[in-house]
Design a protein around this motif. Structure first.
Motif, mmCIF file in Angstrom:
data_model
loop_
_atom_site.group_PDB
_atom_site.id
_atom_site.type_symbol
_atom_site.label_atom_id
_atom_site.label_comp_id
_atom_site.label_asym_id
_atom_site.label_seq_id
_atom_site.Cartn_x
_atom_site.Cartn_y
_atom_site.Cartn_z
ATOM 1 N N LEU A 10 0.874 -1.157 0.000
ATOM 2 C CA LEU A 10 0.000 0.000 0.000
ATOM 3 C C LEU A 10 0.913 1.209 0.000
ATOM 4 O O LEU A 10 1.344 1.692 1.040
ATOM 5 C CB LEU A 10 -0.935 -0.005 1.212
ATOM 6 C CG LEU A 10 -2.038 1.036 1.207
ATOM 7 C CD1 LEU A 10 -2.865 0.950 -0.069
ATOM 8 C CD2 LEU A 10 -2.936 0.869 2.415
ATOM 9 N N LEU A 11 1.256 1.646 -1.201
ATOM 10 C CA LEU A 11 2.213 2.734 -1.353
ATOM 11 C C LEU A 11 1.548 4.080 -1.053
ATOM 12 O O LEU A 11 0.385 4.294 -1.362
ATOM 13 C CB LEU A 11 2.787 2.721 -2.770
ATOM 14 C CG LEU A 11 3.497 1.424 -3.175
ATOM 15 C CD1 LEU A 11 3.967 1.505 -4.615
ATOM 16 C CD2 LEU A 11 4.665 1.129 -2.262
ATOM 17 N N ASN A 12 2.298 4.985 -0.454
ATOM 18 C CA ASN A 12 1.788 6.301 -0.082
ATOM 19 C C ASN A 12 2.162 7.342 -1.129
ATOM 20 O O ASN A 12 3.123 7.186 -1.878
ATOM 21 C CB ASN A 12 2.350 6.722 1.276
ATOM 22 C CG ASN A 12 1.825 5.853 2.385
ATOM 23 O OD1 ASN A 12 0.641 5.568 2.437
ATOM 24 N ND2 ASN A 12 2.702 5.411 3.271
ATOM 25 N N TYR A 13 1.428 8.452 -1.119
ATOM 26 C CA TYR A 13 1.708 9.530 -2.062
ATOM 27 C C TYR A 13 3.066 10.169 -1.816
ATOM 28 O O TYR A 13 3.646 10.755 -2.711
ATOM 29 C CB TYR A 13 0.611 10.602 -1.993
ATOM 30 C CG TYR A 13 -0.702 10.148 -2.579
ATOM 31 C CD1 TYR A 13 -0.773 9.653 -3.877
ATOM 32 C CD2 TYR A 13 -1.869 10.218 -1.843
ATOM 33 C CE1 TYR A 13 -1.967 9.236 -4.424
ATOM 34 C CE2 TYR A 13 -3.072 9.812 -2.387
ATOM 35 C CZ TYR A 13 -3.122 9.325 -3.669
ATOM 36 O OH TYR A 13 -4.309 8.921 -4.205
ATOM 37 N N SER A 14 3.598 10.056 -0.608
ATOM 38 C CA SER A 14 4.899 10.641 -0.307
ATOM 39 C C SER A 14 6.056 9.728 -0.695
ATOM 40 O O SER A 14 7.216 10.118 -0.608
ATOM 41 C CB SER A 14 4.984 10.970 1.188
ATOM 42 O OG SER A 14 4.814 9.786 1.948
ATOM 43 N N ASP A 15 5.759 8.544 -1.148
ATOM 44 C CA ASP A 15 6.773 7.551 -1.501
ATOM 45 C C ASP A 15 7.088 7.631 -2.998
ATOM 46 O O ASP A 15 6.196 7.517 -3.841
ATOM 47 C CB ASP A 15 6.250 6.155 -1.146
ATOM 48 C CG ASP A 15 7.289 5.069 -1.252
ATOM 49 O OD1 ASP A 15 8.399 5.325 -1.769
ATOM 50 O OD2 ASP A 15 6.996 3.945 -0.805
ATOM 51 N N VAL A 16 8.342 7.820 -3.345
ATOM 52 C CA VAL A 16 8.766 7.898 -4.747
ATOM 53 C C VAL A 16 8.403 6.611 -5.489
ATOM 54 O O VAL A 16 8.061 6.650 -6.677
ATOM 55 C CB VAL A 16 10.288 8.178 -4.840
ATOM 56 C CG1 VAL A 16 10.779 8.085 -6.272
ATOM 57 C CG2 VAL A 16 10.606 9.530 -4.243
ATOM 58 N N LYS A 17 8.435 5.495 -4.796
ATOM 59 C CA LYS A 17 8.109 4.212 -5.416
ATOM 60 C C LYS A 17 6.672 4.221 -5.973
ATOM 61 O O LYS A 17 6.396 3.568 -6.984
ATOM 62 C CB LYS A 17 8.276 3.076 -4.411
ATOM 63 C CG LYS A 17 8.149 1.708 -5.024
ATOM 64 C CD LYS A 17 8.456 0.613 -4.020
ATOM 65 C CE LYS A 17 8.325 -0.741 -4.693
ATOM 66 N NZ LYS A 17 8.608 -1.845 -3.795
ATOM 67 N N THR A 18 5.782 4.971 -5.356
ATOM 68 C CA THR A 18 4.406 5.088 -5.851
ATOM 69 C C THR A 18 4.408 5.637 -7.263
ATOM 70 O O THR A 18 3.734 5.108 -8.158
ATOM 71 C CB THR A 18 3.576 6.013 -4.935
ATOM 72 O OG1 THR A 18 3.578 5.479 -3.616
ATOM 73 C CG2 THR A 18 2.144 6.157 -5.436
ATOM 74 N N TYR A 19 5.174 6.671 -7.496
ATOM 75 C CA TYR A 19 5.195 7.331 -8.806
ATOM 76 C C TYR A 19 5.943 6.507 -9.845
ATOM 77 O O TYR A 19 5.542 6.472 -11.009
ATOM 78 C CB TYR A 19 5.775 8.745 -8.660
ATOM 79 C CG TYR A 19 4.948 9.557 -7.695
ATOM 80 C CD1 TYR A 19 3.743 10.119 -8.107
ATOM 81 C CD2 TYR A 19 5.339 9.715 -6.378
ATOM 82 C CE1 TYR A 19 2.956 10.838 -7.217
ATOM 83 C CE2 TYR A 19 4.553 10.430 -5.482
ATOM 84 C CZ TYR A 19 3.360 10.984 -5.907
ATOM 85 O OH TYR A 19 2.577 11.677 -5.027
ATOM 86 N N LEU A 20 7.011 5.839 -9.433
ATOM 87 C CA LEU A 20 7.745 4.985 -10.364
ATOM 88 C C LEU A 20 6.912 3.774 -10.770
ATOM 89 O O LEU A 20 6.883 3.393 -11.946
ATOM 90 C CB LEU A 20 9.077 4.553 -9.752
ATOM 91 C CG LEU A 20 10.085 5.670 -9.499
ATOM 92 C CD1 LEU A 20 11.319 5.124 -8.759
ATOM 93 C CD2 LEU A 20 10.488 6.348 -10.794
ATOM 94 N N THR A 21 6.235 3.187 -9.793
ATOM 95 C CA THR A 21 5.372 2.040 -10.082
ATOM 96 C C THR A 21 4.223 2.461 -10.982
ATOM 97 O O THR A 21 3.899 1.775 -11.961
ATOM 98 C CB THR A 21 4.838 1.439 -8.762
ATOM 99 O OG1 THR A 21 5.941 1.099 -7.929
ATOM 100 C CG2 THR A 21 3.998 0.205 -9.018
ATOM 101 N N THR A 22 3.623 3.609 -10.666
ATOM 102 C CA THR A 22 2.544 4.131 -11.503
ATOM 103 C C THR A 22 3.031 4.351 -12.930
ATOM 104 O O THR A 22 2.338 3.995 -13.894
ATOM 105 C CB THR A 22 1.995 5.449 -10.926
ATOM 106 O OG1 THR A 22 1.448 5.199 -9.629
ATOM 107 C CG2 THR A 22 0.927 6.047 -11.821
#
Length: 170
Positions: A10-22
């Motif tokens: 459950l990735l958070n909006y503050s996590d860079v991994k969220t944006y890379l995964t997206t």
């Protein structure tokens, strides 16, 4: 296929991994439909724009799913003209519903199975079809995915299950 417990994120909006995964799932949702658009009516039969939204939301949480759900159709429409602007509201609605349903199901059930994914796909399609019908006022047009897109729904359920299981091993 039996049910398999899934290691969920459950990735958070503050996590860079969220944006890379997206970004990876948006790219998938850009390339995958291009392959199906080589087939006559491939997009409306196989519903490829939803595939990586389902996987992203199920495996990495509703936030990744929601980003993918919104960005994929908009970017595809701007770059490739598909989906057409007239279809964009309905596709965005269904994409967002899919991201929410998949993210919720993954957190609630904590496992991947054909019945769970089938429930997710039917839920977003039924609610999305009702929303599309309300929006455009044309029932026949709104049920297009149920008239033509059954192969795409099956691809989401069975292909999605296989892909998520593949991601579990990596």
């Amino acid at each position: 296929m039996e049910s398999t417990t899934v290691k969920l994120y459950l990735l958070n909006y503050s996590d860079v991994k969220t944006y890379l995964t997206t970004l990876l799932f948006v790219i998938g949702n850009m390339l995958f439909p291009q392959c199906f658009h080589l087939i006559t009516q491939g997009g409306i039969i196989w519903l490829p724009i939803y595939f990586f939204t389902l996987i992203g939301a199920y495996k990495y949480g509703w936030k990744v799913g929601l980003f993918t759900a919104v960005l994929s159709p908009i970017i595809n429409s701007l770059l490739f003209g598909m989906p057409m602007l007239v279809a964009l509201p309905a596709i965005l609605l269904k994409s967002v519903l899919l991201a929410i349903a998949a993210g919720w199901a993954a957190q609630h059930f904590g496992r991947i199975s054909i019945p769970v994914l089938a429930s997710v796909v039917l839920a977003y399609q039924i609610v999305g079809t009702l929303g599309e019908w309300i929006y455009n006022g044309n029932f026949y047009s709104a049920i297009q995915d149920f008239r033509i897109g059954i192969p795409g729904m099956c691809l989401q359920v069975f292909g999605g299950c296989l892909f998520i299981r593949y991601l579990m091993r990596k």
